[in-house]
Design an enzyme around this catalytic site. Structure first.
Site, short mmCIF file in Angstrom:
data_model
loop_
_atom_site.label_atom_id
_atom_site.label_comp_id
_atom_site.label_asym_id
_atom_site.label_seq_id
_atom_site.Cartn_x
_atom_site.Cartn_y
_atom_site.Cartn_z
N LYS A 1 2.08 11.29 3.72
CA LYS A 1 1.63 12.35 4.64
C LYS A 1 2.77 13.29 4.99
O LYS A 1 2.60 14.50 5.09
CB LYS A 1 1.03 11.73 5.90
CG LYS A 1 -0.30 11.04 5.71
CD LYS A 1 -0.83 10.51 7.04
CE LYS A 1 -2.25 9.98 6.92
NZ LYS A 1 -2.35 8.83 6.02
N ARG B 1 -8.79 12.25 -5.81
CA ARG B 1 -9.85 11.54 -6.55
C ARG B 1 -11.19 12.16 -6.21
O ARG B 1 -11.28 13.07 -5.37
CB ARG B 1 -9.87 10.06 -6.14
CG ARG B 1 -10.00 9.87 -4.62
CD ARG B 1 -10.22 8.44 -4.23
NE ARG B 1 -10.03 8.20 -2.81
CZ ARG B 1 -10.90 8.49 -1.86
NH1 ARG B 1 -12.04 9.07 -2.18
NH2 ARG B 1 -10.65 8.22 -0.59
N HIS C 1 -12.98 5.31 11.88
CA HIS C 1 -12.35 6.20 10.91
C HIS C 1 -13.01 6.14 9.53
O HIS C 1 -12.44 6.60 8.54
CB HIS C 1 -10.85 5.89 10.78
CG HIS C 1 -10.09 5.99 12.06
ND1 HIS C 1 -9.75 7.19 12.64
CD2 HIS C 1 -9.65 5.02 12.92
CE1 HIS C 1 -9.10 6.98 13.77
NE2 HIS C 1 -9.03 5.67 13.96
N GLU D 1 2.10 14.59 15.69
CA GLU D 1 1.25 15.78 15.64
C GLU D 1 0.53 15.99 16.96
O GLU D 1 0.24 15.03 17.68
CB GLU D 1 0.21 15.66 14.51
CG GLU D 1 0.79 15.68 13.12
CD GLU D 1 -0.27 15.58 12.05
OE1 GLU D 1 -1.40 15.19 12.38
OE2 GLU D 1 0.04 15.90 10.89
#
Length: 666
Positions: A116, A292, A235, A200
Site C-alpha cells: 500500500k 486480478r 470489510h 491516513e
C-alpha cells in the site's frame, strides 16, 4: 489463441472461466484437491488433475504443482481466477519462465501494487488523488504521532502490507495514538511479518467505488466504468452494483481517467480494478489496486455487454483490446448479491453441510447465476462458503431492485443455513433502496436488518401440516401401486371412519416451542385447528417440491423440503425451519442434567483456554476452534464446572462433535 487453458482455481470462478473458454473453442484443464474430486468445475472441464490434499496450502497454493499440471497436460496458459495465487508475483514470473502465459498482469505490476505504501508513492507521482496522509519510510513512533496530529483526527493507522481489515486502527484523539500504534504494530507483525504502517485521514461515511480497467500489451488502456461496493460486512462485500448511484458523467470521466493513469504508472496488462474511497460530497481518493479479475465483475459485464474473461484471454494471447474507450457505453443497471452458506444472526458464522435442495431462480437476460455447486454437493470447511453470485439487470436501478427481490424470493436452499433471508431484507432496506450508501450501512441499519427472532408464522405452520398430509397421500399411492391390489381401500389415507370424521394431531417444534395442528378429515378438504382458530385446507402437488395450498379463500404457492425430522418451508420469499415432532420420542427437558458443547462446524481445535475441574461463569471462554479461515471462541453456556475436553489442541473435529463435558448443575 491458446488451444488449452489450465484454470488454477476452483468453485464458481473456475466454472465461469470454463464457460467462456468453451464458447471460444479452448479446451480446459481443471485442477482439484482431494476434497474437490467431484466438484462442479471438475465435472465441467475437459480434463482434470489432482494436485493434493484438501488444505489449500497443500494444493491450490502450491505453484510447482500447478505448473507441473500445465506441462503434463500441454496447457499453454494458466488463468488464476481470483484469490489463491492470482496476485502472487512469483507465480506470474514462474509462468513466464516456463513459457506458459499467465492470464494476468506481469509480476512487476503485481509487486508494485502489493505494498500500500509503495503503491501510493507511485500514484502520487502519476497525479492520482490520494487521501491526506503519511506514507513515508521513517517509522519512528514520535514522527508518526506528529504526522497524525498534522493530518487531523480521526485518522487510520494501516499496515502497509495489510488487508482484510487486519493491522488497522481508528484513532479519534491524539492522546489515544501511542496505544493504538503499538497495537497495530503487533498485529501487523503477527499477521504479515511487516510492521511498516501508513497513516491516513479517516473519511466519515465513506463509499467504496472501484473502476474496472483493462490494458493490452500494445500499451492501450481503457476503463469499463465504475462499481459501487459500499455494502460490506467485516470489510467483505455483500452487494455490488454498476453503475454507481449518484455518479454523474463528469465525475465518472474523472475517476476513469485517474484509474487509467494508475494502471499506466505500473505498466499494467490485463484486467485490474482501481479502488477509491469516496466522500459523500463526491471527492475521491486512491485506496488500492487489485491486480486480478474481481468477484463482482459480472455487473460490469451486464451493463457493457462485454465478456471480461474473453478480454483477458485475448490480451494474454497478445491481441489488442477488443474496443476503444469511445466505443464503450453503459446500458441499464446491474446488481450482484453474494449468496453464502452462513448465519447472519450469528455474526455471519460460516455454515457447512450438503445442499439437499438447491433451486436457484430461472436464468434469463435479466437474471444470471454464477455458481460452483449443484444440488447434492457439499459445502466443506476447507474453502470459502460461497454458494453463488446472483446478478440481475434491468433498464433502471429501481427495475433491477425489483428483479433482485423477486429472484431472492425464488431462491430455495435446504441443507445449510444461508444468508438469503438477510439479503432479502437488505435489498428491501429503505437506505439501500434509496441509494443512501456507505460502508457502514449494515451497522447503521442493524435494527431493520436483524429483527428479533419471531415465531414461525401461522401460514407457514399450516403449509407444513398440509405438506405432511400430501406426502402421506403420495406415499400411500406408491405403496398401492407396488402392492398386489392397487384398488384396495386399505391403501387410502383419507381418514375415513364408519360414523364420525377422523381427527389427528400433527406436531412441530419451532425452536423450543411445541406447536400442535389438529386435523379433521372431510370429504374434499381438511379442517385444521391451530391456536384456537380453524381453517378449511386443500393441497395439490405442483412440480418438484412446490405445491399449491388453499386456506379458506386464499391460495398460496409454497415449497417444503424434508430432511429426516427437519421441515424447511419456503413461503413468500422467506425460509422457515421446523422439526416434525414425534410424541413417542419426546424427552422431558427437566430430566436433563449437565451436558456438553458441540462444534458448530468441522474444524481444528486451536487452543484450550480453561482446565478440567475448573468452575467457570457463563460466557467464560473454554476453547478456540478454527474453521473456514476464522477463529471461533466456544464459551460456557452457563455457570458450572468444566469436567473434561474431548479433543486436544491441534486435533480435527467433525460438525456436531462434542467438544467439552460440562456440568451446569454445580
Amino acid at each position: 489463441m491458446f488451444e488449452k487453458l489450465l484454470i488454477a482455481n476452483r468453485g464458481e470462478i473456475a466454472c465461469r472461466i470454463i464457460r467462456t473458454a468453451r464458447r471460444m473453442g479452448i479446451r480446459t484443464v481443471a485442477v482439484h484437491s482431494e476434497a474437490d474430486a467431484d466438484a462442479r468445475h471438475v465435472r465441467l472441464a475437459d480434463e482434470a488433475v489432482l494436485i493434493g490434499p484438501a488444505a489449500a496450502r497443500d494444493s491450490y497454493l502450491v505453484a510447482g504443482k500447478l505448473l507441473d499440471a500445465a506441462r503434463r497436460t500441454g496447457a499453454r496458459a494458466i488463468h488464476p481466477g481470483y484469490g489463491f495465487l492470482s496476485e502472487n508475483a512469483d507465480f506470474a514470473d514462474a509462468c513466464a519462465a516456463a513459457g506458459i502465459a499467465f492470464v494476468g498482469p506481469p509480476g512487476a505490476a503485481i509487486r508494485a501494487m502489493g505494498s500500500k505504501s509503495e503503491a501510493k508513492k507511485l500514484m502520487a507521482a502519476a497525479g492520482v488523488p490520494l487521501t491526506p496522509g503519511y506514507h513515508g519510510d521513517d517509522q519512528t513512533p514520535e514522527l508518526l504521532h506528529r504526522e497524525a496530529d498534522r493530518i487531523g483526527y480521526p485518522v487510520l493507522i494501516k499496515a502497509a502490507a495489510g488487508g482484510g481489515g487486519k493491522g488497522m486502527r481508528l484513532v479519534e484523539r491524539s492522546a489515544d495514538f501511542p496505544d493504538a500504534l503499538a497495537s497495530c504494530l503487533r498485529e501487523a507483525l503477527s499477521s504479515f511479518g511487516d510492521a511498516h504502517v501508513l497513516i491516513e485521514k479517516y473519511i466519515t461515511r465513506p463509499r467504496h467505488i472501484e473502476i474496472q480497467v483493462f490494458a493490452d500489451t500494445q500499451g492501450r488502456c481503457v476503463h469499463l466504468f465504475e462499481r459501487d461496493c459500499s455494502v460490506q460486512r467485516r470489510h467483505q462485500k455483500v452487494l455490488e452494483e454498476a453503475p454507481a448511484p449518484g455518479i454523474g458523467a463528469a465525475r465518472r470521466r474523472e475517476m476513469g481517467e485517474a484509474a487509467v493513469a494508475a494502471a499506466g504508472a505500473v505498466g499494467y496488462v490485463g484486467a485490474g480494478t482501481v479502488e477509491f474511497i469516496a466522500h459523500q460530497d463526491g471527492s475521491f481518493y486512491f485506496m488500492e489496486m487489485n491486480t486480478r479479475l474481481q468477484v463482482e465483475h459480472p455487473v460490469t459485464e451486464m451493463i457493457t455487454g462485454q465478456d471480461l474473461v474473453e478480454w483477458q484471454l485475448r490480451v494474454a494471447a497478445g491481441q489488442p483490446l477488443p474496443l476503444a474507450q469511445e466505443q464503450l457505453e453503459i446500458r441499464g443497471h446491474a446488481i450482484e448479491a453474494r449468496v453464502y452458506a452462513e448465519d447472519p444472526d450469528q455474526g455471519f458464522l460460516p455454515a457447512t453441510g450438503r445442499l439437499l435442495r438447491l433451486a436457484p431462480p430461472a436464468e434469463s437476460i435479466h437474471v444470471r447465476v454464477d455458481t460452483g455447486v449443484e444440488e447434492g454437493d457439499e459445502i466443506t470447511p476447507h474453502y470459502d462458503p460461497m454458494i453463488a453470485k446472483l446478478i440481475v439487470w434491468d433498464e433502471s436501478r429501481d427495475a433491477a431492485l425489483a428483479r433482485l427481490r423477486r429472484a431472492l424470493a425464488d431462491y430455495r436452499v435446504a441443507g445449510v443455513t444461508t444468508n438469503i433471508d438477510f439479503l432479502s431484507r437488505l435489498v428491501a432496506c429503505p437506505a439501500f433502496a434509496g441509494a443512501d450508501l456507505d460502508t457502514g450501512l449494515i451497522e447503521r441499519q442493524r435494527e431493520f436488518l436483524f429483527p428479533a427472532v419471531r415465531a414461525v408464522p401461522r401460514d407457514a405452520l399450516l403449509v407444513a401440516a398440509v405438506g405432511e398430509l400430501l406426502w402421506e397421500q403420495h406415499a400411500a399411492k406408491q405403496a398401492a401401486q407396488a402392492g398386489g391390489d392397487p384398488g384396495s381401500p386399505w391403501h387410502a389415507r383419507d381418514g375415513w371412519r364408519m360414523n364420525l370424521s377422523a381427527a389427528r394431531t400433527i406436531s412441530f417444534r419451532d425452536g423450543e416451542t411445541l406447536v400442535d395442528t389438529v386435523v379433521r378429515y372431510g370429504r374434499d378438504a381438511w379442517t385444521i385447528a391451530l391456536a384456537g382458530e380453524t381453517v378449511q385446507a386443500r393441497g395439490r402437488k405442483l412440480d418438484g417440491d412446490r405445491f399449491a395450498v388453499e386456506l379458506d379463500d386464499r391460495r398460496l404457492i409454497a415449497s417444503l423440503v424434508a430432511v429426516d425430522d427437519k421441515r424447511i418451508v419456503f413461503l413468500n420469499g422467506s425460509t422457515y425451519s421446523l422439526l416434525r415432532d414425534d410424541p413417542l420420542h419426546r424427552i422431558d427437558a427437566g430430566d436433563s442434567h449437565g451436558g456438553g458443547l458441540t462444534a458448530p462446524m468441522p474444524g481444528k481445535v486451536v487452543a484450550l483456554l480453561a482446565r478440567p475441574g475448573q468452575k467457570v461463569d457463563k460466557g467464560t471462554p473454554l476453547l478456540i476452534l478454527e474453521a473456514m479461515k476464522m477463529e471461533h471462541t466456544i464459551t460456557a453456556p452457563a455457570a458450572g464446572t468444566l469436567k473434561a475436553f474431548c479433543y486436544a489442541a491441534g486435533e480435527q473435529v467433525a460438525d456436531g462433535a462434542a467438544l467439552v463435558e460440562f456440568d451446569s448443575t454445580t
